[in-house]
Design an enzyme around this catalytic site. Structure first.
Site, PDB file in Angstrom:
ATOM      1  N   SER A  61      14.756  36.301 -24.689  1.00  0.00           N
ATOM      2  CA  SER A  61      16.104  36.761 -24.478  1.00  0.00           C
ATOM      3  C   SER A  61      16.353  38.385 -25.218  1.00  0.00           C
ATOM      4  O   SER A  61      17.077  38.537 -24.846  1.00  0.00           O
ATOM      5  CB  SER A  61      17.046  35.837 -25.285  1.00  0.00           C
ATOM      6  OG  SER A  61      16.469  35.506 -26.675  1.00  0.00           O
ATOM      7  N   ASP A 106      25.271  36.250 -34.574  1.00  0.00           N
ATOM      8  CA  ASP A 106      24.505  36.283 -33.170  1.00  0.00           C
ATOM      9  C   ASP A 106      24.040  38.142 -34.338  1.00  0.00           C
ATOM     10  O   ASP A 106      25.058  39.132 -34.000  1.00  0.00           O
ATOM     11  CB  ASP A 106      24.303  36.739 -31.807  1.00  0.00           C
ATOM     12  CG  ASP A 106      23.214  36.942 -31.202  1.00  0.00           C
ATOM     13  OD1 ASP A 106      22.504  37.533 -32.055  1.00  0.00           O
ATOM     14  OD2 ASP A 106      23.130  37.031 -29.916  1.00  0.00           O
ATOM     15  N   HIS A 116      20.676  39.413 -31.503  1.00  0.00           N
ATOM     16  CA  HIS A 116      20.720  40.460 -29.959  1.00  0.00           C
ATOM     17  C   HIS A 116      21.185  41.465 -29.932  1.00  0.00           C
ATOM     18  O   HIS A 116      21.241  41.341 -31.355  1.00  0.00           O
ATOM     19  CB  HIS A 116      21.150  39.220 -29.593  1.00  0.00           C
ATOM     20  CG  HIS A 116      20.855  37.850 -28.586  1.00  0.00           C
ATOM     21  ND1 HIS A 116      20.356  36.708 -29.351  1.00  0.00           N
ATOM     22  CD2 HIS A 116      19.354  38.015 -27.543  1.00  0.00           C
ATOM     23  CE1 HIS A 116      19.072  36.074 -28.842  1.00  0.00           C
ATOM     24  NE2 HIS A 116      18.237  36.570 -27.901  1.00  0.00           N
TER      25      HIS A 116
END
Length: 530
Positions: free
Chosen positions: A255, A491, A494
């Site tokens: 990702s 998060d 990311h």
């Protein structure tokens, strides 16, 4: 001799040395010598006040000047080393606009020590660290920049300000198109960023769209990566698309590579006049599920694709005595290889899924052939998987046609616990400004470097670990789906878009230009960043 002849023209008369004019001749010689020395003094004063020594470095009161730092003669990453006591460190709080003059106090050579690849002799700068940023007319394609500095501090000096001794420093510099390490540098503020306005790209994953989720600050998009030893070109989307015309570029990995892929699609789309001629071929707008996604740029007959393959090798299952269980085949590539083996440019990555509990523990999970290892250290498993990937690349990729790139590990910034146990980063609003808090080079990337060294196929390694380590401010944290009311699911791995992955694509562009292969040949690189 011609200068002396003019200065002492009276002394070369045939009568100058007659006995009766001895006193007169000596007097004339003394007067002429005095005038000559006075002229030299005036010339020297003018020289020192006209650009070679033209003011002091402008420092705000907040600047912190620390004691001289120590480096070895040559750094491991190939950057310049500086002996102890030679340089002083300064923080660049007010960077000169467009390369305008700053103080350049001149060099004095010192015995012993060394600077730059172990060459004998070193230089002392009375002021601060120095960077050469190109010529007066803005041409930065030759000697594209010289910077010998402690990481995190620099001032700019123009080529036309470097005198006789300074030119030695310039010769020790690195050209962008040769041996410059573009991943060794610093983050500097840049109000011209980002490459596309927040909220302008409909293809950003909602988990990456921090503005959509009301992140209150926007300073995290106002930073630019500046290598220490050279300038790199700003991302020219039109040039990129022209060079990609008729080709297929594929991102393969986890990702984080999807993060980078979405960034590139948004940068390129922003510079296409007719946005309707940029589309995902299946009409999808949610890219989180595993699979194959392809953005078509119709005007350029090219595509920018993403293939989800978080380990690169195959996720599988094994039927044991107590039933079936999941395994990871370290000896087989993922089944997705047919989706990218015909690509013109492939950007691989794998790393973050190797930090999950199952892979980290390594118990009854890693499989080779018909054997499941009862226990295998994750670093050893990672190495075996990379060797499988390397063998596949060497066997199936034609290096005369396909560029192969491997993007390195993107550092996370969970504070106070891991990602699933209260790790946080939501209060971070600026990068680390020095190296004190940076982590050690990831061991997995050391393994990767060894694997790449043994491959027949040339692979460009995008070593982005260090530059991401600075950017604790760039993560979605709580500004993402399902986490606006909770601090437990932040998060911090990311990146917000626009944001840090835009810089990865800027470095991708630079890496392709440096390769000089295929449509990326020639030294054309417009709009160099300064």
């Amino acid at each position: 001799m011609e200068l002396k002849k003019h200065a002492f023209s009276g002394q070369f008369s045939p009568h100058a040395f007659l006995p009766r004019r001895k006193f007169s001749g000596c007097w004339r010689l003394s007067a002429a010598a005095a005038f000559f020395m006075l002229g030299v003094a005036v010339l020297n004063f003018s020289f020192n006040s006209s650009g070679y020594r033209n003011a002091t470095v402008c420092c705000s009161p907040e600047e912190n000047f620390s004691s001289p730092e120590h480096f070895s003669g040559e750094e491991k990453d190939g950057t310049f080393g500086v002996r102890e006591g030679i340089w002083k460190k300064t923080q660049e709080l007010n960077r000169p606009e467009n390369g305008k003059n700053v103080n350049f106090t001149g060099f004095t050579e010192k015995k012993g020590g060394g600077i730059g690849r172990g060459k004998n002799g070193s230089f002392s700068l009375e002021g601060e660290t120095v960077k050469s940023g190109g010529s007066e007319n803005g041409d930065r394609s030759r000697g594209v920049g010289v910077e010998i500095s402690k990481k995190g501090s620099s001032v700019t000096v123009k080529n036309d300000m470097i005198g006789e001794n300074g030119s030695e420093l310039l010769r020790k510099g690195k050209s962008f198109y040769s041996d410059c390490d573009i991943f060794d540098g610093e983050w500097v503020r840049d109000d011209t960023k980002p490459y596309y306005p927040p909220g302008s790209c409909p293809f950003i994953d909602r988990d990456f769209d921090c503005q959509l989720h009301k992140r209150p600050d926007d300073a995290y998009v106002k930073w630019r990566w500046r290598p220490h030893a050279c300038d790199i070109p700003s991302f020219n989307a039109t040039d990129f698309l022209e060079r990609l015309r008729g080709q297929k570029m594929v991102f393969v990995g986890d990702s984080l590579n999807r993060n980078m892929w979405e960034s590139l699609v948004c940068i390129l789309r922003h510079h296409v006049r007719d946005k309707k001629r940029v589309f995902e071929i299946s009409g999808r707008s949610d890219f989180k599920k595993k699979g194959f996604y392809a953005f078509r740029f119709e005007d350029y007959n090219c595509s920018v694709d993403f293939v989800s393959s978080p380990f690169l090798v195959r996720e599988s299952s094994f039927k044991g005595v107590n039933g079936s269980f999941e395994t990871l085949r370290l000896d087989l590539m993922d089944t997705t290889t047919s989706m990218y083996n015909d690509a013109d440019i492939i950007i691989f990555n794998t790393g973050h899924w190797w930090t999950h509990e199952k892979t980290s523990r390594g118990e009854d999970y890693y499989q080779e052939g018909n054997r499941v290892h009862p226990r295998l250290e994750v670093l050893e498993a990672y190495k075996r998987a990379l060797h499988t990937w390397a063998r596949w690349v060497d066997k199936n990729i034609n290096p005369n046609r396909t560029h192969v790139i491997f993007r390195g590990y993107s550092v996370t910034h969970f504070r106070g616990g891991p990602w699933n146990s209260g790790g946080q980063c939501h209060n971070e609003t600026e990068p680390f400004l020095n190296e004190t808090h940076l982590e050690k080079y990831p061991p997995k990337m050391e393994v990767l470097e060894h694997v790449l060294h043994d491959m027949r196929t040339p692979v460009a390694y995008m070593n982005i670990s260090r530059l991401t380590d600075y950017r604790k401010d760039g993560h979605p944290s709580i500004y993402r789906v399902y986490s606006k009311s909770s601090l437990q699911a932040q998060d911090c791995s990311h990146w917000c878009l626009p944001g840090v992955p835009d810089t990865w694509n800027e470095l991708l562009y630079a890496s392709l230009l440096k390769s000089g292969r295929g449509s990326w040949q020639n030294s054309y690189a417009p709009n160099f960043a300064s």
